[in-house]
Design an enzyme around this catalytic site. Structure first.
Site, PDB file in Angstrom:
ATOM      1  N   ARG A  52       0.859  -1.174   0.000  1.00  0.00           N
ATOM      2  CA  ARG A  52       0.000   0.000   0.000  1.00  0.00           C
ATOM      3  C   ARG A  52       0.901   1.231   0.000  1.00  0.00           C
ATOM      4  NH1 ARG A  52       1.850   1.548   3.943  1.00  0.00           N
ATOM      5  NH2 ARG A  52       0.924   3.575   3.543  1.00  0.00           N
ATOM      6  N   GLY A  53       0.273   2.385  -0.260  1.00  0.00           N
ATOM      7  CA  GLY A  53       1.030   3.609  -0.484  1.00  0.00           C
ATOM      8  C   GLY A  53       1.133   3.825  -1.978  1.00  0.00           C
ATOM      9  N   ALA A  54       0.754   5.038  -2.425  1.00  0.00           N
ATOM     10  CA  ALA A  54       0.634   5.276  -3.871  1.00  0.00           C
ATOM     11  C   ALA A  54       1.896   4.927  -4.657  1.00  0.00           C
ATOM     12  CB  ALA A  54       0.216   6.727  -4.120  1.00  0.00           C
ATOM     13  N   ARG A  95      -6.779  -0.587  -7.336  1.00  0.00           N
ATOM     14  CA  ARG A  95      -6.910   0.580  -6.453  1.00  0.00           C
ATOM     15  C   ARG A  95      -7.114   1.802  -7.342  1.00  0.00           C
ATOM     16  NH1 ARG A  95      -4.854   0.390  -1.197  1.00  0.00           N
ATOM     17  NH2 ARG A  95      -6.052   2.296  -0.927  1.00  0.00           N
ATOM     18  N   GLN A 198      -2.809   2.352   9.938  1.00  0.00           N
ATOM     19  CA  GLN A 198      -1.491   2.389   9.303  1.00  0.00           C
ATOM     20  C   GLN A 198      -0.489   3.196  10.119  1.00  0.00           C
ATOM     21  OE1 GLN A 198      -4.402   3.095   7.726  1.00  0.00           O
ATOM     22  NE2 GLN A 198      -4.355   2.526   5.562  1.00  0.00           N
ATOM     23  N   ASP A 239      -2.316  10.676  -2.563  1.00  0.00           N
ATOM     24  CA  ASP A 239      -2.589   9.662  -3.579  1.00  0.00           C
ATOM     25  C   ASP A 239      -2.913  10.290  -4.921  1.00  0.00           C
ATOM     26  OD1 ASP A 239      -3.006   6.678  -2.313  1.00  0.00           O
ATOM     27  OD2 ASP A 239      -3.297   8.267  -0.851  1.00  0.00           O
ATOM     28  N   ASN A 249      -6.054  12.189  -0.218  1.00  0.00           N
ATOM     29  CA  ASN A 249      -5.158  11.423   0.653  1.00  0.00           C
ATOM     30  C   ASN A 249      -6.009  10.603   1.613  1.00  0.00           C
ATOM     31  OD1 ASN A 249      -2.409  10.781   1.423  1.00  0.00           O
ATOM     32  ND2 ASN A 249      -2.816  11.880   3.326  1.00  0.00           N
ATOM     33  N   LYS A 250      -5.342   9.849   2.463  1.00  0.00           N
ATOM     34  CA  LYS A 250      -6.018   8.964   3.405  1.00  0.00           C
ATOM     35  C   LYS A 250      -7.106   9.705   4.172  1.00  0.00           C
ATOM     36  CE  LYS A 250      -5.365   5.439   3.838  1.00  0.00           C
ATOM     37  NZ  LYS A 250      -6.049   4.304   3.194  1.00  0.00           N
TER      38      LYS A 250
END
Length: 348
Positions: A52-54, A95, A198, A239, A249-250
């Site tokens: 995970r993480g762009a 995603r 996270q 993201d 973003n998150k």
């Protein structure tokens, strides 16, 4: 400056035969790796948050295409591209919000479209370049972002934007690492980042691995922390950054930006230029991914709320550009981003 002391964690690695991923669902107590040898398994790993993480998603997807191509017989790059398109579509769908995934696939399409009989070597070299360029960009962004921070400052970060989310060093956590290395950062706080935690599971573990002292807070304590004066900057990743400077973003990032503005705290977004999407006019045009409501209704597989309760589980939110103090990319720093400054910086 040499930041290697604070750059020990790696989550994505190409072995030459398979893609090796640190399973981030099991951190911090189990540091287990899985090896994937086909593209559909990579797509599933992206969807299931193994990786995970762009930036890391984009890198993993690039290697997923290489895996799909490994046993493919094609005369040249254009022919290979036609054959690989279904696998690329499945990877892209894993995603939808993180623009780095589509960006990485677009790079691979471009090199294949003009490759000859050596198309597989060209494809592999491009995947390697995507990964190497990300690490170099992260280290540059770390230095650029740290230069904005006054010595003795406190930083608050959200989600995980470090080596686990990239090829190494990190985006927002790269600024944290560089700031600590340069003696500018005195205090680091991390929000837990519900519902996947996270921040709690990944960020504070990652900083601990690098010997950086960090304090975990509940997401709901962030505004109170800012009011105390302990934090001078909120530093987050992204993201997607749209043409007018809006930032996806998150989930929870927007609340941090609003609180930061109220309390006079700087709000820094750190992301590679691959996250910038000039084809999307504003945050209103971004598809916001929603995940299974069960993620909110359960903990460690056990239901924690009464039967019949419903939940809404968006994964991202959009922070308007006017709440962003600084956008840091490897191309430079954009202060108070807007449509004009975004076009000047990223239009080429």
């Amino acid at each position: 400056m040499d930041y290697s002391r604070y750059d020990r964690v790696r989550a994505v690695a190409w072995t030459g035969e398979a893609l090796r991923l640190l399973d981030q669902r099991k951190l911090p107590f189990t540091q287990g790796f899985i090896e994937l040898d086909d593209s559909d398994a990579v797509a599933k790993a992206i969807h299931d948050l193994v990786v995970r993480g762009a930036p890391a998603i984009g890198i993993a997807a690039a290697w997923g295409v290489v895996l799909a191509a490994r046993n493919l017989e094609a005369a040249d790059g254009p022919a290979a591209l036609v054959a690989l398109e279904p696998a690329m579509q499945r990877l892209n769908a894993s995603r939808p919000t993180a623009v780095n995934l589509a960006w990485a696939l677009a790079r691979l399409r471009a090199v294949l479209s003009r490759a000859g009989s050596d198309w597989y070597a060209v494809l592999t070299a491009e995947a390697e370049a995507i990964e190497a360029e990300d690490l170099a960009a992260n280290r540059r962004m770390g230095g650029l972002g740290a230069a904005l921070i006054e010595p003795g400052s406190g930083l608050l970060t959200h989600c995980n934007t470090g080596s686990l989310a990239t090829s190494g060093f990190g985006t927002a956590l790269g600024v944290v690492r560089a700031g600590v290395a340069e003696g500018r950062v005195a205090r680091v706080f991390a929000g837990e980042t519900r519902p996947w935690n996270q921040g709690a599971r990944l960020t504070v573990w990652e900083l601990l691995e690098d010997g950086i002292d960090a304090t975990l807070i509940a997401d709901s304590a962030a505004a109170h922390l800012m009011a105390s004066g302990a934090v001078q900057w909120v530093v987050v990743g992204a993201d997607r950054v749209t043409a007018n400077g809006d930032v996806a973003n998150k989930i929870g990032t927007l609340a941090l930006a609003l609180a930061a503005r109220h309390f006079g705290v700087g709000f820094m977004v750190v992301a590679p230029s691959s996250t910038v999407d000039l084809d999307t006019a504003s945050g209103a045009d971004i598809e916001i991914e929603e995940r299974d409501p069960a993620e909110l209704l359960t903990h460690l597989g056990q239901r924690t709320v009464a039967d019949g309760v419903k939940a809404w589980n968006p994964v991202f939110d959009v922070t308007p550009a006017e709440l962003v103090s600084a956008l840091v990319t490897e191309r430079g720093v954009v202060l108070r981003p807007d449509a004009d400054s975004m076009r000047r910086t990223f239009g080429a």
